[in-house]
Design a protein around this motif. Sequence first.
Motif, PDB file in Angstrom:
ATOM      1  N   ILE A  51       8.230  84.583  30.638  1.00  0.00           N
ATOM      2  CA  ILE A  51       8.298  85.783  29.825  1.00  0.00           C
ATOM      3  C   ILE A  51       7.482  85.565  28.562  1.00  0.00           C
ATOM      4  O   ILE A  51       7.517  84.493  27.953  1.00  0.00           O
ATOM      5  CB  ILE A  51       9.758  86.162  29.472  1.00  0.00           C
ATOM      6  N   SER A  52       6.722  86.593  28.210  1.00  0.00           N
ATOM      7  CA  SER A  52       5.968  86.555  26.970  1.00  0.00           C
ATOM      8  C   SER A  52       6.720  87.360  25.918  1.00  0.00           C
ATOM      9  O   SER A  52       7.078  88.512  26.165  1.00  0.00           O
ATOM     10  CB  SER A  52       4.575  87.164  27.174  1.00  0.00           C
ATOM     11  N   THR A  53       6.953  86.764  24.777  1.00  0.00           N
ATOM     12  CA  THR A  53       7.646  87.477  23.713  1.00  0.00           C
ATOM     13  C   THR A  53       6.710  88.412  22.949  1.00  0.00           C
ATOM     14  O   THR A  53       7.163  89.166  22.100  1.00  0.00           O
ATOM     15  CB  THR A  53       8.295  86.499  22.728  1.00  0.00           C
ATOM     16  N   ILE A  54       5.428  88.360  23.257  1.00  0.00           N
ATOM     17  CA  ILE A  54       4.471  89.250  22.593  1.00  0.00           C
ATOM     18  C   ILE A  54       4.638  90.678  23.123  1.00  0.00           C
ATOM     19  O   ILE A  54       4.707  91.632  22.352  1.00  0.00           O
ATOM     20  CB  ILE A  54       3.031  88.761  22.824  1.00  0.00           C
ATOM     21  N   ASP A  55       4.706  90.803  24.454  1.00  0.00           N
ATOM     22  CA  ASP A  55       4.824  92.140  25.035  1.00  0.00           C
ATOM     23  C   ASP A  55       6.062  92.310  25.899  1.00  0.00           C
ATOM     24  O   ASP A  55       6.288  93.374  26.479  1.00  0.00           O
ATOM     25  CB  ASP A  55       3.579  92.483  25.856  1.00  0.00           C
ATOM     26  N   GLY A  56       6.869  91.247  26.006  1.00  0.00           N
ATOM     27  CA  GLY A  56       8.096  91.333  26.792  1.00  0.00           C
ATOM     28  C   GLY A  56       7.884  91.305  28.286  1.00  0.00           C
ATOM     29  O   GLY A  56       8.828  91.466  29.053  1.00  0.00           O
ATOM     30  N   LYS A  57       6.668  91.052  28.722  1.00  0.00           N
ATOM     31  CA  LYS A  57       6.382  91.076  30.155  1.00  0.00           C
ATOM     32  C   LYS A  57       6.990  89.862  30.841  1.00  0.00           C
ATOM     33  O   LYS A  57       6.828  88.741  30.390  1.00  0.00           O
ATOM     34  CB  LYS A  57       4.878  91.102  30.394  1.00  0.00           C
ATOM     35  N   ALA A  58       7.681  90.119  31.942  1.00  0.00           N
ATOM     36  CA  ALA A  58       8.298  89.056  32.725  1.00  0.00           C
ATOM     37  C   ALA A  58       7.580  88.912  34.058  1.00  0.00           C
ATOM     38  O   ALA A  58       7.154  89.908  34.646  1.00  0.00           O
ATOM     39  CB  ALA A  58       9.767  89.359  32.957  1.00  0.00           C
ATOM     40  N   GLU A  59       7.466  87.690  34.517  1.00  0.00           N
ATOM     41  CA  GLU A  59       6.814  87.413  35.781  1.00  0.00           C
ATOM     42  C   GLU A  59       7.715  86.516  36.614  1.00  0.00           C
ATOM     43  O   GLU A  59       8.462  85.697  36.067  1.00  0.00           O
ATOM     44  CB  GLU A  59       5.458  86.730  35.546  1.00  0.00           C
ATOM     45  N   TYR A  60       7.615  86.674  37.929  1.00  0.00           N
ATOM     46  CA  TYR A  60       8.472  85.911  38.829  1.00  0.00           C
ATOM     47  C   TYR A  60       7.681  85.373  40.010  1.00  0.00           C
ATOM     48  O   TYR A  60       6.806  86.056  40.541  1.00  0.00           O
ATOM     49  CB  TYR A  60       9.606  86.795  39.362  1.00  0.00           C
ATOM     50  N   ALA A  61       8.041  84.172  40.417  1.00  0.00           N
ATOM     51  CA  ALA A  61       7.523  83.662  41.679  1.00  0.00           C
ATOM     52  C   ALA A  61       8.176  84.452  42.814  1.00  0.00           C
ATOM     53  O   ALA A  61       9.254  85.019  42.639  1.00  0.00           O
ATOM     54  CB  ALA A  61       7.844  82.181  41.806  1.00  0.00           C
ATOM     55  N   ASP A  62       7.524  84.458  43.961  1.00  0.00           N
ATOM     56  CA  ASP A  62       8.077  85.198  45.099  1.00  0.00           C
ATOM     57  C   ASP A  62       9.484  84.729  45.440  1.00  0.00           C
ATOM     58  O   ASP A  62      10.343  85.524  45.825  1.00  0.00           O
ATOM     59  CB  ASP A  62       7.165  85.037  46.318  1.00  0.00           C
ATOM     60  N   SER A  63       9.727  83.441  45.294  1.00  0.00           N
ATOM     61  CA  SER A  63      11.045  82.887  45.617  1.00  0.00           C
ATOM     62  C   SER A  63      12.141  83.382  44.686  1.00  0.00           C
ATOM     63  O   SER A  63      13.326  83.292  45.002  1.00  0.00           O
ATOM     64  CB  SER A  63      10.997  81.362  45.587  1.00  0.00           C
ATOM     65  N   ALA A  64      11.738  83.902  43.522  1.00  0.00           N
ATOM     66  CA  ALA A  64      12.704  84.332  42.509  1.00  0.00           C
ATOM     67  C   ALA A  64      12.881  85.845  42.444  1.00  0.00           C
ATOM     68  O   ALA A  64      13.891  86.320  41.909  1.00  0.00           O
ATOM     69  CB  ALA A  64      12.257  83.827  41.144  1.00  0.00           C
ATOM     70  N   LYS A  65      11.936  86.563  42.969  1.00  0.00           N
ATOM     71  CA  LYS A  65      11.983  88.024  42.871  1.00  0.00           C
ATOM     72  C   LYS A  65      13.238  88.589  43.522  1.00  0.00           C
ATOM     73  O   LYS A  65      13.592  88.225  44.634  1.00  0.00           O
ATOM     74  CB  LYS A  65      10.735  88.629  43.510  1.00  0.00           C
ATOM     75  N   GLY A  66      13.896  89.476  42.786  1.00  0.00           N
ATOM     76  CA  GLY A  66      15.097  90.115  43.301  1.00  0.00           C
ATOM     77  C   GLY A  66      16.371  89.312  43.119  1.00  0.00           C
ATOM     78  O   GLY A  66      17.462  89.829  43.348  1.00  0.00           O
ATOM     79  N   ARG A  67      16.244  88.047  42.741  1.00  0.00           N
ATOM     80  CA  ARG A  67      17.435  87.197  42.570  1.00  0.00           C
ATOM     81  C   ARG A  67      17.570  86.649  41.160  1.00  0.00           C
ATOM     82  O   ARG A  67      18.678  86.473  40.661  1.00  0.00           O
ATOM     83  CB  ARG A  67      17.389  86.033  43.562  1.00  0.00           C
ATOM     84  N   PHE A  68      16.452  86.345  40.520  1.00  0.00           N
ATOM     85  CA  PHE A  68      16.470  85.755  39.180  1.00  0.00           C
ATOM     86  C   PHE A  68      15.994  86.780  38.168  1.00  0.00           C
ATOM     87  O   PHE A  68      15.130  87.609  38.463  1.00  0.00           O
ATOM     88  CB  PHE A  68      15.560  84.535  39.118  1.00  0.00           C
ATOM     89  N   THR A  69      16.548  86.691  36.957  1.00  0.00           N
ATOM     90  CA  THR A  69      16.129  87.576  35.880  1.00  0.00           C
ATOM     91  C   THR A  69      15.934  86.770  34.616  1.00  0.00           C
ATOM     92  O   THR A  69      16.831  86.030  34.197  1.00  0.00           O
ATOM     93  CB  THR A  69      17.175  88.674  35.616  1.00  0.00           C
ATOM     94  N   ILE A  70      14.775  86.910  34.016  1.00  0.00           N
ATOM     95  CA  ILE A  70      14.476  86.216  32.771  1.00  0.00           C
ATOM     96  C   ILE A  70      14.592  87.212  31.626  1.00  0.00           C
ATOM     97  O   ILE A  70      14.249  88.388  31.770  1.00  0.00           O
ATOM     98  CB  ILE A  70      13.073  85.570  32.820  1.00  0.00           C
ATOM     99  N   SER A  71      15.114  86.738  30.507  1.00  0.00           N
ATOM    100  CA  SER A  71      15.249  87.596  29.330  1.00  0.00           C
ATOM    101  C   SER A  71      15.122  86.729  28.087  1.00  0.00           C
ATOM    102  O   SER A  71      15.268  85.499  28.156  1.00  0.00           O
ATOM    103  CB  SER A  71      16.587  88.341  29.337  1.00  0.00           C
ATOM    104  N   SER A  72      14.871  87.378  26.971  1.00  0.00           N
ATOM    105  CA  SER A  72      14.704  86.618  25.736  1.00  0.00           C
ATOM    106  C   SER A  72      15.451  87.264  24.592  1.00  0.00           C
ATOM    107  O   SER A  72      15.571  88.491  24.512  1.00  0.00           O
ATOM    108  CB  SER A  72      13.222  86.490  25.398  1.00  0.00           C
ATOM    109  N   ASP A  73      15.961  86.433  23.720  1.00  0.00           N
ATOM    110  CA  ASP A  73      16.556  86.860  22.460  1.00  0.00           C
ATOM    111  C   ASP A  73      15.683  86.262  21.372  1.00  0.00           C
ATOM    112  O   ASP A  73      15.834  85.097  21.014  1.00  0.00           O
ATOM    113  CB  ASP A  73      17.999  86.366  22.360  1.00  0.00           C
ATOM    114  N   ASN A  74      14.749  87.050  20.891  1.00  0.00           N
ATOM    115  CA  ASN A  74      13.752  86.506  19.969  1.00  0.00           C
ATOM    116  C   ASN A  74      14.359  86.049  18.662  1.00  0.00           C
ATOM    117  O   ASN A  74      13.898  85.070  18.069  1.00  0.00           O
ATOM    118  CB  ASN A  74      12.659  87.537  19.713  1.00  0.00           C
ATOM    119  N   THR A  75      15.382  86.740  18.198  1.00  0.00           N
ATOM    120  CA  THR A  75      15.968  86.334  16.920  1.00  0.00           C
ATOM    121  C   THR A  75      16.617  84.959  17.021  1.00  0.00           C
ATOM    122  O   THR A  75      16.680  84.226  16.033  1.00  0.00           O
ATOM    123  CB  THR A  75      17.004  87.359  16.447  1.00  0.00           C
TER     124      THR A  75
END
Length: 128
Positions: A51-75
């Motif tokens: 995940i990029s904290t600049i634009d919030g864009k998240a990316e996933y490997a195929d093995s993770a799609k639909g099962r894993f979720t990435i998120s960030s708390d910038n503060t």
Amino acid sequence: DVQLQASGGGLVQAGGSLRLSCAGSGFTLGDYAIGWFRQAPGKQREGVSCISTIDGKAEYADSAKGRFTISSDNTQKTVYLQLNSLKPEDTAVYYCAYRAGYCGVALTSSGSAFFDSWGQGTQVTVSS
């Protein structure tokens, strides 16, 4: 110096869930990417999500799609990786890593080389 602390791993049955955390320090808010990688015994390290904290864009490997979720708390400079519907093949040591800027090629076969600072890893074990 950038420092990362990964936590949240454990032993879980197949189908279960875990939430990994990556707490960071020593870098500028909103100007970095955090990637999650994993390495199973005898296998190469692979990118799972980023995940990029600049634009919030998240990316996933195929093995993770639909099962894993990435998120960030910038503060809090903390990035989370929610692992759902875990499978035995998800068993690995999970690492978080930092790089300035965007995720870029994080999830390619050589993506880990573009990350500058690494946490110590947290073990995820999924039993069948």
